[in-house]
Design a protein around this motif. Structure first.
Motif: not given
Length: 449
Positions: A3-14, A54-61, A423-431
């Motif tokens: 039904d769909a192909i998602v290109i890119g296995g980063g956090w947004a693609g996942v 590839n860089g220490q990442h921090v999550f926020l509550g 900002p360009a964060t993991i949360e922004a990518a997931v959203r």
């Protein structure tokens, strides 16, 4: 048929893949590299075997969508969140202070934490507390530094060094004189206008790539699949309004929907031949320069830090060794064979990223010495330079972030570079990934099959 192909296995693609799969779609996820996570991934150190990010990442509550994704993938327990906010700050020479906001006290915990942060002058503490609660949005086009200039005591010289500047560099990966104030304001609203738990730090106890690696099993349970090492050469039209995905090895796949969850410049190149109008709509986003992050991991034969995270406060005159944070890596992933790993991170590291590796290691060692953390000789060291860690937005280019739609019904984009208040964060990518999936589903009344 997919039904769909998602290109890119980063956090947004996942995130997009999981959302589509959970709605009933049969999804194929393609990632060109050999690891999941995109610019927030990891791999085992080739000599020592310890996981290296590839860089220490921090999550926020307050990363609600990211936390929900981790729960769906079954890896939420692998990110340990503080009970409230607890940060140690260290100055050149070794003087320390601490910002501690108990999560059990809710919003009052932040007020209590600021009240007890005596390293900050009383007037600046009071001003900061008020600004975090009620400061109005910055004017359009303002930089962080310009906005801080309007906040009076809330942005005095000491609180700038200890709070505003480190927060800007960590959240936006840019210097305060360049970073858009709007992105910092959104961070304040999300992290500091709720409870102390919203501002709590979350740190992964495994490599970042392991957090999203279960995506393959999640997709397979719904008839989908996920592949590493599958690079895409182009995306274009196929018969009956479908999209044709061509891999670099020449194979082609026709599907109703494609999600381009790759960086803006890469998305532009994938569609340029078939849809020059869509490529032009991505020109501005693709032209935004990148901001680098440099991470150095040092292994010692003894413990070094007294806290999991230590903020390295720049001196009043500016300058300093150039690193902003130190992390006790072994406290997160465990000490192995008596080795204690320390990670030091430099945001917006344009000077360091251009230096030879040996010089970067020496700069990291000099930092640990200058902040009176250790003068011991490390057993080993690794330098990870991520020259394109995040888009480098200024007060003008931040407006170049496009919507996830492209004007073609079967094609959407996703990534931390798309339109967002964050900002360009993991949360922004997931959203963004979730928004792209929602747009696909909107054509089918909420589900694809």
């Amino acid at each position: 048929m997919n039904d769909a192909i998602v290109i890119g296995g980063g956090w947004a693609g996942v995130a997009a893949s999981v959302a589509l799969s959970d709605a009933g779609a049969r999804v194929t996820l393609l990632e060109a590299r050999r690891t999941w996570g995109g610019r927030a991934t990891s791999w085992p150190d080739p000599r020592l075997g310890d996981p290296v990010d590839n860089g220490q990442h921090v999550f926020l509550g307050c990363y609600a969508k990211t936390r929900a994704l981790l729960a769906r993938l079954g890896t939420a327990s692998l990110v340990a969140f503080q009970d409230g906010l607890d940060l140690e700050y260290r100055e050149l020479g070794g003087r320390t202070s601490r910002l501690t906001a108990p999560g059990a006290l809710g919003r009052a915990g932040l007020a209590l934490g600021l009240a007890c942060w005596t390293r900050i002058p009383l007037g600046e503490r009071i001003g900061l507390a008020r600004a975090l609660v009620s400061a109005p949005p910055p004017p359009p086009g303002a930089t962080v530094e310009r906005w801080l200039d309007t906040l009076g005591a809330a942005a005095g010289p000491t609180v700038r060094r200890f709070f505003w500047h480190p927060l800007t560099e960590a959240a936006i990966n840019e210097t305060p004189d360049r970073a858009p104030a709007a992105l910092l304001f959104s961070t304040v609203v999300n992290a500091f206008r709720g409870t102390a738990s919203d501002a709590a730090l979350g740190l992964a106890s495994v490599g970042l790539g392991e957090l999203v690696a279960p995506v393959g099993a999640v997709l397979a349970a719904r008839g989908g699949q996920a592949f590493l090492g599958h690079a895409v050469a182009a995306v274009g039209p196929a018969a009956d309004g479908a999209q044709r995905v061509t891999l670099e090895d020449g194979r082609t796949f026709d599907v109703p929907h494609v999600v381009l969850a790759v960086p803006a410049a890469e998305a532009r190149e994938l569609v340029a031949a078939a849809w020059p109008d869509i490529a032009r709509s991505l020109d501005a986003a693709a032209a935004v320069p990148s901001a680098p992050i440099v991470t150095v991991t040092l292994w010692f034969d003894r413990p070094v830090l007294t806290a999991p995270v230590v903020g390295l406060v720049a001196p009043p005159a500016g300058g300093g060794p150039g690193f902003h944070w130190a992390f006790d890596r072994s406290a997160l992933v465990g000490a192995r064979d008596g080795r204690h790993a320390i990670t030091v991170v430099a945001s917006a590291a344009r000077t360091l990223v251009a230096q030879p590796v040996a010089r970067v290691v020496e700069a990291a060692r000099a930092t640990l010495s200058a902040y009176d953390l250790t003068t011991a000789t490390p057993l080993d060291a690794r330098v990870v330079k991520e020259p394109r860690a995040t888009p480098s937005y200024d007060a003008v280019s931040v407006g170049a972030r496009p919507a996830v739609t492209t004007g073609r019904p079967g094609l959407v984009v996703a990534g931390d570079w798309t339109a967002s208040e964050l900002p360009a964060t993991i949360e922004a990518a997931v959203r963004s990934g979730r928004a792209a999936a929602a747009h696909v589903l909107s054509f089918h009344g909420g589900k694809t099959r």
